[in-house]
Design a protein around this motif. Structure first.
Motif, short mmCIF file in Angstrom:
data_model
loop_
_atom_site.label_atom_id
_atom_site.label_comp_id
_atom_site.label_asym_id
_atom_site.label_seq_id
_atom_site.Cartn_x
_atom_site.Cartn_y
_atom_site.Cartn_z
N UNK A 67 0.85 -1.26 0.02
CA UNK A 67 -0.05 0.12 -0.23
C UNK A 67 0.94 1.42 0.24
N UNK A 68 0.20 2.23 -0.71
CA UNK A 68 1.19 3.51 -0.84
C UNK A 68 1.55 4.41 0.47
N UNK A 69 0.65 3.93 1.34
CA UNK A 69 0.40 5.02 2.76
C UNK A 69 -0.22 4.28 3.56
N UNK A 70 0.02 4.45 4.92
CA UNK A 70 -0.61 3.89 6.03
C UNK A 70 -2.01 3.90 5.93
N UNK A 105 -9.61 4.39 -0.56
CA UNK A 105 -8.39 4.80 0.05
C UNK A 105 -7.27 5.16 -0.98
N UNK A 106 -7.23 4.31 -2.31
CA UNK A 106 -6.37 4.80 -3.15
C UNK A 106 -6.64 4.66 -4.50
N UNK A 107 -7.63 5.62 -4.67
CA UNK A 107 -8.23 5.64 -5.96
C UNK A 107 -7.08 5.93 -7.21
N UNK A 108 -6.07 6.66 -6.77
CA UNK A 108 -5.01 6.98 -7.82
C UNK A 108 -4.59 5.72 -8.68
N UNK A 109 -4.56 4.51 -7.65
CA UNK A 109 -4.02 3.26 -8.41
C UNK A 109 -4.95 2.72 -9.56
N UNK A 110 -6.24 3.28 -9.56
CA UNK A 110 -7.00 2.63 -10.67
C UNK A 110 -6.77 3.57 -11.78
N UNK A 111 -6.14 4.54 -11.78
CA UNK A 111 -6.18 5.67 -13.04
C UNK A 111 -5.12 6.22 -13.25
N UNK A 177 0.99 1.59 -16.20
CA UNK A 177 -0.43 1.81 -16.51
C UNK A 177 -0.93 0.43 -17.07
N UNK A 178 -2.11 -0.07 -16.61
CA UNK A 178 -2.86 -1.25 -17.05
C UNK A 178 -4.23 -1.03 -17.38
N UNK A 179 -4.51 -1.52 -18.83
CA UNK A 179 -5.97 -1.25 -19.28
C UNK A 179 -6.63 -2.44 -19.37
N UNK A 180 -7.75 -2.73 -18.88
CA UNK A 180 -8.38 -3.79 -19.15
C UNK A 180 -9.92 -3.22 -19.00
N UNK A 181 -10.91 -4.01 -19.44
CA UNK A 181 -12.43 -3.81 -18.97
C UNK A 181 -13.11 -4.43 -18.08
N UNK A 182 -13.73 -3.82 -17.06
CA UNK A 182 -14.22 -4.14 -15.95
C UNK A 182 -15.42 -5.23 -16.23
N UNK A 183 -15.51 -6.61 -15.53
CA UNK A 183 -16.51 -7.25 -15.79
C UNK A 183 -18.03 -6.73 -14.98
N UNK A 184 -19.13 -7.48 -15.12
CA UNK A 184 -20.35 -7.02 -14.74
C UNK A 184 -20.07 -7.07 -12.98
N UNK A 185 -20.85 -6.26 -12.57
CA UNK A 185 -20.87 -6.08 -11.07
C UNK A 185 -22.30 -5.59 -10.66
N UNK A 186 -22.98 -6.30 -9.96
CA UNK A 186 -24.26 -6.10 -9.15
C UNK A 186 -24.04 -5.53 -8.11
#
Length: 375
Positions: A67-70, A105-111, A177-186
Motif C-alpha cells: 500500500x502507498x501509505x498507512x 483509500x487509493x483511487x489513484x491506483x486505478x487511473x 499503466x494497465x488497461x482492461x475492461x471491468x466485468x459485470x458487477x451488481x
C-alpha cells in the motif's frame, strides 16, 4: 453490589469482544507498507499471520498487498465488515479486501496517467491491426489510425479503447499503466469465499450437486469427474452445477457432459449457479446456452461477469518499451446464447439469487439442499 457486578460483567464482555476482534501489524518496506493479521475472530483464526491483500479489479488476478501509505484503520474496518474473500497469496490463505477498499483509500491506483510515445503507439497499432481478432470490430465502430496517433497519454488511450472495444479478455500493460475492461458487477454482491480450483460433488434426496471454482488444469478433478455426472445424476430431479466465482479455463468437459445428458435422455432440470465473478468458461454457456441441449436448464444467480465475445490465447511483449498485450484470436459472439447481454454485462439469470439467498431460492424451487453450504 449490583452496580459493581454489572461493571465486572461489562468488562468481561468487553474483553471477550476485543479478543475476538481484528488487529493487524503495519510493516514499512521501501516506499510501501504491508499489513499482517495478528488477531482475528475465531472463525478466521487461520488468517492470523497472513498478509492483507486488496483487489484492484472485479476481474480475477488483479490484486496487491503493498500500500502507498498507512491505512490501518481502513484495513480493520473492511475486515470487521467482512468485506473480503479468502484466497491464496503465495500459497497461504489470506484476506482479499474488495475493490471498494482501493476505490475509497487509493483511487489513484486505478487511473495511472503516463505519457505514451510515438514508438509506443506504433508498436500497439501494428500488433493489434495484424493479430487481434477484435480489431475489425473496433474499426467498424469508427476507430482509425489518424485518431489513434493523436493520443498523448494513457488517459486518452483508455478513453479511446473504452469507446471502440468490447472485450473483457483484453489486457494491456504499458509500464505502470494497465488497461482492461471491468466485468459485470451488481451492487451489494460478494464473491464466493470458496477457494480457487476446488471441485467436489454432493448428493441429496432429489439433487446431484457439483461445486467447481475453475476450469483450469490445476483443478484436475474438474477434468476427470465432471463428465461422469451425466450418468451418476441421471435419475435425480435436479443436477446443480455451482459455478459461482469460477474464473474459467476450458469448457471442453462441459461439452462432453452436455452430450452425455442428451444420450441419457435426462428428464430433470440442470440448474447452473453463477455470480459476477463467473467468467469465460466459468459462465458455463456450453450447458444452458447450447441449442443442442435436449434437457431443461435454469440459470440462477446474479449476472455473470461477461467475458465471452473473444477468447484469450495470445500474449505479446516488448521488453524495451515495457509493453505487454494479451488478446484473443477467435471471435465467439456469433455462437453465444440470446440472453448474453455483452462483455461486462454478462448473462441475465432466469431467477435472481445471491450467495446469501441461494439456499432459500433453491429450496423454493423444490431442490433439497440438505448439507450443502453456500458461502
Amino acid at each position: 453490589m449490583k452496580r459493581k457486578s454489572l461493571i465486572i460483567t461489562l468488562l468481561i464482555l468487553g474483553s471477550i469482544l476485543f479478543a475476538n476482534g481484528w488487529d493487524v501489524q503495519e510493516y514499512p518496506y521501501d516506499l510501501y507498507v504491508y499489513y499482517i493479521v495478528t488477531k482475528a475472530p475465531e472463525k478466521y483464526e487461520n488468517l492470523i499471520g497472513s498478509s492483507v491483500v486488496a483487489v484492484t479489479s472485479h476481474r480475477h488476478g488483479d490484486f496487491g498487498n503493498a500500500f502507498n501509505s498507512s491505512c490501518k484503520s481502513g484495513v480493520i474496518e473492511f475486515l470487521e465488515n467482512e468485506d473480503f474473500v479468502i484466497d491464496k497469496m503465495d500459497g497461504i490463505d489470506s484476506p482479499f479486501l474488495s475493490k471498494s477498499f482501493i476505490e475509497k483509500y487509493f483511487p489513484e491506483v486505478l487511473c495511472a496517467d503516463i505519457p505514451v510515445s510515438k514508438e509506443d503507439l506504433s508498436y500497439i497499432w501494428e500488433n493489434l491491426s495484424s493479430k487481434y481478432v477484435g480489431f475489425s470490430d473496433m474499426k467498424k465502430r469508427g476507430l482509425n489510425k489518424k485518431k489513434f496517433n493523436k493520443i498523448k497519454n494513457t488517459s486518452e488511450l483508455k478513453a479511446l479503447f473504452d469507446k471502440y472495444m468490447e472485450d473483457c479478455h483484453f489486457d494491456m500493460k504499458i509500464r505502470e499503466f494497465t488497461y482492461y475492461q471491468e466485468t459485470a458487477y451488481d451492487e451489494g454482491c460478494k464473491k464466493s469465499k470458496d477457494q480457487r480450483d476446488i471441485y467436489f460433488e454432493q448428493e441429496t434426496s432429489n439433487a446431484y450437486y457439483v461445486r467447481f471454482t475453475s476450469c483450469v488444469e490445476a483443478n484436475a478433478n474438474y477434468f476427470t469427474n465432471l463428465e461422469a455426472v451425466g450418468v451418476i445424476g441421471r435419475n435425480k430431479e435436479f443436477i446443480i452445477l455451482d459455478a459461482r466465482s469460477n474464473y474459467g479455463g476450458s469448457n471442453y468437459v462441459q461439452e462432453k457432459l452436455q452430450k452425455i445428458l442428451n444420450l441419457e435422455k435426462y428428464k430433470g432440470t440442470v440448474i447452473v449457479l453463477q455470480d459476477n465473478w463467473s467468467t469465460s468458461s466459468g459462465e458455463v454457456w456450453s450447458i444452458f446456452g447450447n441449442e443442442k441441449s435436449q434437457f431443461k436448464t435454469l440459470l440462477v444467480g446474479t449476472h455473470s461477469g461477461g467475458m465471452q465475445n473473444y477468447d484469450r490465447s495470445n500474449t505479446i511483449k516488448n521488453d524495451n518499451l515495457n509493453i505487454e498485450i494479451s488478446f484473443g484470436s477467435k471471435y465467439l459472439g456469433k455462437i453465444l446464447p440470446k440472453n448474453y447481454l455483452g462483455d461486462g454485462k454478462g448473462y441475465e439469470p432466469d431467477i435472481w439469487a445471491t450467495t446469501q439467498t441461494m439456499a432459500s431460492v433453491l429450496t423454493g424451487l423444490g431442490v433439497d439442499v440438505t448439507g450443502i453450504t453456500f458461502q
